[in-house]
Each structure stands twice: as C-alpha cells, then as structure tokens.
Design a protein around this motif. Structure first.
Motif, PDB file in Angstrom:
ATOM      1  N   SER A  42      89.212 -55.643   6.047  1.00  0.00           N
ATOM      2  CA  SER A  42      87.901 -56.294   6.011  1.00  0.00           C
ATOM      3  C   SER A  42      86.790 -55.298   5.674  1.00  0.00           C
ATOM      4  O   SER A  42      85.954 -55.553   4.806  1.00  0.00           O
ATOM      5  N   TYR A  43      86.777 -54.163   6.358  1.00  0.00           N
ATOM      6  CA  TYR A  43      85.754 -53.148   6.087  1.00  0.00           C
ATOM      7  C   TYR A  43      85.935 -52.538   4.690  1.00  0.00           C
ATOM      8  O   TYR A  43      84.958 -52.262   4.002  1.00  0.00           O
ATOM      9  N   ALA A  44      87.169 -52.340   4.269  1.00  0.00           N
ATOM     10  CA  ALA A  44      87.409 -51.791   2.930  1.00  0.00           C
ATOM     11  C   ALA A  44      86.879 -52.738   1.864  1.00  0.00           C
ATOM     12  O   ALA A  44      86.209 -52.320   0.918  1.00  0.00           O
ATOM     13  N   SER A  45      87.137 -54.013   2.038  1.00  0.00           N
ATOM     14  CA  SER A  45      86.669 -55.014   1.083  1.00  0.00           C
ATOM     15  C   SER A  45      85.144 -55.106   1.077  1.00  0.00           C
ATOM     16  O   SER A  45      84.512 -55.155   0.013  1.00  0.00           O
ATOM     17  N   ARG A  46      84.555 -55.106   2.260  1.00  0.00           N
ATOM     18  CA  ARG A  46      83.087 -55.148   2.350  1.00  0.00           C
ATOM     19  C   ARG A  46      82.471 -53.907   1.721  1.00  0.00           C
ATOM     20  O   ARG A  46      81.435 -53.987   1.057  1.00  0.00           O
ATOM     21  N   PHE A  47      83.085 -52.750   1.920  1.00  0.00           N
ATOM     22  CA  PHE A  47      82.599 -51.512   1.335  1.00  0.00           C
ATOM     23  C   PHE A  47      82.587 -51.615  -0.192  1.00  0.00           C
ATOM     24  O   PHE A  47      81.596 -51.304  -0.845  1.00  0.00           O
ATOM     25  N   VAL A  48      83.696 -52.058  -0.763  1.00  0.00           N
ATOM     26  CA  VAL A  48      83.786 -52.184  -2.217  1.00  0.00           C
ATOM     27  C   VAL A  48      82.738 -53.171  -2.730  1.00  0.00           C
ATOM     28  O   VAL A  48      82.020 -52.890  -3.696  1.00  0.00           O
ATOM     29  N   ASN A  49      82.616 -54.303  -2.065  1.00  0.00           N
ATOM     30  CA  ASN A  49      81.676 -55.329  -2.516  1.00  0.00           C
ATOM     31  C   ASN A  49      80.222 -54.935  -2.314  1.00  0.00           C
ATOM     32  O   ASN A  49      79.411 -55.057  -3.239  1.00  0.00           O
ATOM     33  N   GLU A  50      79.878 -54.472  -1.122  1.00  0.00           N
ATOM     34  CA  GLU A  50      78.482 -54.213  -0.780  1.00  0.00           C
ATOM     35  C   GLU A  50      77.973 -52.842  -1.232  1.00  0.00           C
ATOM     36  O   GLU A  50      76.851 -52.724  -1.694  1.00  0.00           O
ATOM     37  N   VAL A  51      78.772 -51.817  -1.069  1.00  0.00           N
ATOM     38  CA  VAL A  51      78.326 -50.461  -1.387  1.00  0.00           C
ATOM     39  C   VAL A  51      78.574 -50.129  -2.861  1.00  0.00           C
ATOM     40  O   VAL A  51      77.696 -49.619  -3.546  1.00  0.00           O
ATOM     41  N   LEU A  52      79.776 -50.434  -3.328  1.00  0.00           N
ATOM     42  CA  LEU A  52      80.109 -50.114  -4.714  1.00  0.00           C
ATOM     43  C   LEU A  52      79.694 -51.218  -5.679  1.00  0.00           C
ATOM     44  O   LEU A  52      79.661 -51.005  -6.892  1.00  0.00           O
ATOM     45  N   GLY A  53      79.405 -52.393  -5.149  1.00  0.00           N
ATOM     46  CA  GLY A  53      78.888 -53.494  -5.968  1.00  0.00           C
ATOM     47  C   GLY A  53      79.889 -54.070  -6.952  1.00  0.00           C
ATOM     48  O   GLY A  53      79.516 -54.473  -8.052  1.00  0.00           O
ATOM     49  N   THR A  54      81.146 -54.110  -6.546  1.00  0.00           N
ATOM     50  CA  THR A  54      82.186 -54.627  -7.435  1.00  0.00           C
ATOM     51  C   THR A  54      83.292 -55.249  -6.599  1.00  0.00           C
ATOM     52  O   THR A  54      83.189 -55.315  -5.385  1.00  0.00           O
ATOM     53  N   SER A  55      84.338 -55.671  -7.250  1.00  0.00           N
ATOM     54  CA  SER A  55      85.517 -56.175  -6.536  1.00  0.00           C
ATOM     55  C   SER A  55      86.582 -55.089  -6.549  1.00  0.00           C
ATOM     56  O   SER A  55      86.519 -54.155  -7.363  1.00  0.00           O
ATOM     57  N   PHE A  56      87.564 -55.221  -5.680  1.00  0.00           N
ATOM     58  CA  PHE A  56      88.613 -54.209  -5.638  1.00  0.00           C
ATOM     59  C   PHE A  56      89.397 -54.129  -6.949  1.00  0.00           C
ATOM     60  O   PHE A  56      89.604 -53.026  -7.463  1.00  0.00           O
ATOM     61  N   PRO A  57      89.827 -55.259  -7.546  1.00  0.00           N
ATOM     62  CA  PRO A  57      90.543 -55.148  -8.822  1.00  0.00           C
ATOM     63  C   PRO A  57      89.706 -54.484  -9.923  1.00  0.00           C
ATOM     64  O   PRO A  57      90.227 -53.680 -10.703  1.00  0.00           O
ATOM     65  N   THR A  58      88.419 -54.774  -9.953  1.00  0.00           N
ATOM     66  CA  THR A  58      87.551 -54.159 -10.958  1.00  0.00           C
ATOM     67  C   THR A  58      87.420 -52.661 -10.708  1.00  0.00           C
ATOM     68  O   THR A  58      87.476 -51.856 -11.640  1.00  0.00           O
ATOM     69  N   LEU A  59      87.266 -52.268  -9.455  1.00  0.00           N
ATOM     70  CA  LEU A  59      87.202 -50.846  -9.104  1.00  0.00           C
ATOM     71  C   LEU A  59      88.482 -50.135  -9.532  1.00  0.00           C
ATOM     72  O   LEU A  59      88.430 -49.072 -10.154  1.00  0.00           O
ATOM     73  N   LEU A  60      89.599 -50.733  -9.224  1.00  0.00           N
ATOM     74  CA  LEU A  60      90.892 -50.145  -9.571  1.00  0.00           C
ATOM     75  C   LEU A  60      91.005 -49.966 -11.091  1.00  0.00           C
ATOM     76  O   LEU A  60      91.411 -48.907 -11.562  1.00  0.00           O
TER      77      LEU A  60
END
Length: 116
Positions: A42-60
């Motif tokens: 949950s925190y990892a997903s929120r971090f990617v979405n809120e801090v990095l401003g993207t989704s996990f698949p897009t970040l990857l």
C-alpha cells in the motif's frame, strides 16, 4: 513531506544507486518493490502514485527503457532485442509498445536518429 514519504524516498534513492538494477527482473512486481523499499504494498503504491506521479508499470518501463538506452550507447553493437530481454521484457512486442509509448517512435528509428 510526510515522514513515511520521506523514508521511502530515501530508500528509493538508495535502491536506484545500488548496482543491483532491481527493475531488470522479468516478473518484478509491486510486492517485490515494496519489499525492496522495506514497506508494504500500500505504501509503495502510494509512494509511486503521489511522490513520483506515475503508476508502477509506467515507472518500471521508464527505468527499463533508460537502462536500454544507456546500455546501447555504451555497447552500440549489442542487438536491441537482447537488451530488451536483459531489461526484463518478456517479448519484443511488449518492449516495442512500451518504447513507442514513451518516445513516440520505434526503437530502431530512435537509435538511428542518435547515430547508433
């Protein structure tokens, strides 16, 4: 910045600076990412979405594509398909689709434009 975001940001920066290249694993998922960040999904997903401003698949995909481009510049004779496989893409189609989505051109045209 909230404390949890700060801690995860620090862990993420450390993870990126390691030579492990965590994102190159073919089946790397948000669960493994959370474990690497020493947090929960949950925190990892929120971090990617809120801090990095993207989704996990897009970040990857961004991390993998940056790795491929950097590696191709360092080793111009290395076949693109081999780099894509080494970067964790399951097949050439998924790699080309991700590349086109990010750079609006096919990989071969992109590298040709850069003189590689």
């Amino acid at each position: 910045m909230q404390e949890w975001k700060k801690k995860i940001s620090e862990r993420y920066a450390a993870l990126l600076s390691e030579a492990s290249s965590f994102f190159l694993k073919q089946d790397y998922d948000i669960e493994e990412f959370a474990n690497d960040l020493a947090t929960n999904r949950s925190y990892a997903s929120r971090f990617v979405n809120e801090v990095l401003g993207t989704s996990f698949p897009t970040l990857l995909n961004k991390l993998r594509l940056a790795y491929i481009i950097r590696t191709k510049h360092e080793n111009p004779k290395e076949p693109i398909c081999r780099l894509a496989a080494a970067a964790g893409y399951k097949n050439a189609h998924s790699f080309r689709r991700a590349f086109y989505r990010e750079y609006n051109m096919m990989p071969r045209a992109f590298f040709k434009k850069q003189g590689i």
